[in-house]
Design an enzyme around this catalytic site. Structure first.
Site, PDB file in Angstrom:
ATOM      1  CE  LYS A 169      59.307  38.785  75.200  1.00  0.00           C
ATOM      2  NZ  LYS A 169      60.759  38.736  74.915  1.00  0.00           N
TER       3      LYS A 169
ATOM      4  CG  ASP B 143      63.753  38.248  77.479  1.00  0.00           C
ATOM      5  OD1 ASP B 143      63.894  37.013  77.571  1.00  0.00           O
ATOM      6  OD2 ASP B 143      62.771  38.775  76.921  1.00  0.00           O
TER       7      ASP B 143
END
Length: 279
Positions: A72, A109
């Protein structure tokens, strides 16, 4: 930005390990529901060292990528631009390849957490607690920055972690107080508790669940329920699961990659539940 939604498009989830990922189940369910019969979604085990080489192999048929740990942050230098949300937490979990060939990174997210809470009737709280201080905790903090009007207490095991979370709080303009993990039982009295720790970590806290708990958001989904979530439900508290988060963040990914909105939330959730039950 517009993305192509025509024939033979590809997408995938990358990470290491990756075999456990439910992303293919969720995205393929969305493609089926949307009638995108020529679209495919795969999984590839890729670590940080192999990521640049993987990007070099991608052709114009690629619509997007989902990224999990440990990629990420590693992906950011490979992108042409990242969203404000992704920049706020230094983490990209979604890459969209635009028609003009640009690589755009986003983080679904954070809004996924907000959407999952909203679905369970939580639009605003006056305080909250976070259990843990890893990568998911920073996303949780960014999400709480959107819905929490007061102090957020983060329960951690070390002063280094406490300092990190205070720094995230300053960056996100959130009032963060760090507390010792030994006192984590106190967290369970908060209006909203977000558990971001690995499987088994919160089991010992189950006995400390109050008689009238409020809302628990446990980011785990396998195994489910966790001991903490089961006890919470037994006492009548509201529980939001990691599957709720996974589905909501995947919905946003599907919409960005395909250009179709809304993505079929319930079909994706059903596919995820079915896969977990079979597992």
């Amino acid at each position: 930005m517009a993305v192509k939604t025509t024939d033979a498009r590809r997408a995938a989830v990358l990470g290491k390990p990756i075999g456990h990922s439910l992303s293919p189940v969720l995205h393929r369910a969305a493609y089926d529901e949307l009638g995108l019969t020529e679209w495919s979604y795969e999984r590839f085990e890729v670590d940080e060292a192999a990521l640049p080489g993987f990007f070099d192999t991608l052709g114009p048929e690629w619509a997007g990528l989902s990224l999990t740990m440990p990629l990420k942050r590693a992906v950011i230098p490979l992108l042409d631009e990242i969203s404000e949300t992704a920049a706020s937490v230094d983490a990209v979990n979604t890459v969209v390849f635009t028609e003009d060939g640009r690589r755009r990174g986003d983080n679904t997210d954070v809004p996924g957490i907000v959407a999952a809470l909203r679905e369970h009737g939580i639009a605003q709280v006056d305080s909250a607690a976070i259990l843990g201080a890893g990568a998911t905790a920073s996303s949780a903090l960014a999400a709480l920055a959107r819905i929490c009007t007061g102090e957020i207490t983060v329960y951690v095991r070390s002063e280094d972690r406490a300092a990190e979370m205070r720094q995230w709080g300053e960056r996100l303009d959130v009032d963060v107080r760090a507390a010792d993990w030994a006192d984590a039982g106190q967290a369970l009295h908060a209006p909203l508790v977000v558990a971001t720790t690995p499987a088994g970590t919160t089991d010992a806290l189950a006995a400390a669940v109050p008689e009238r708990p409020a809302t628990l958001f446990d980011v785990l989904y396998d195994p489910w329920p966790t001991e903490l979530a089961a006890r919470w439900s037994m006492f009548g508290g509201a529980v939001v699961s990691g599957l709720d988060l996974l589905v909501h963040q995947a919905v946003l990914q599907v919409e960005q990659m395909t250009g179709r909105s809304p993505a079929p939330l319930e079909a994706m959730r059903h596919a995820g539940e079915k896969a977990l039950a079979a597992h």
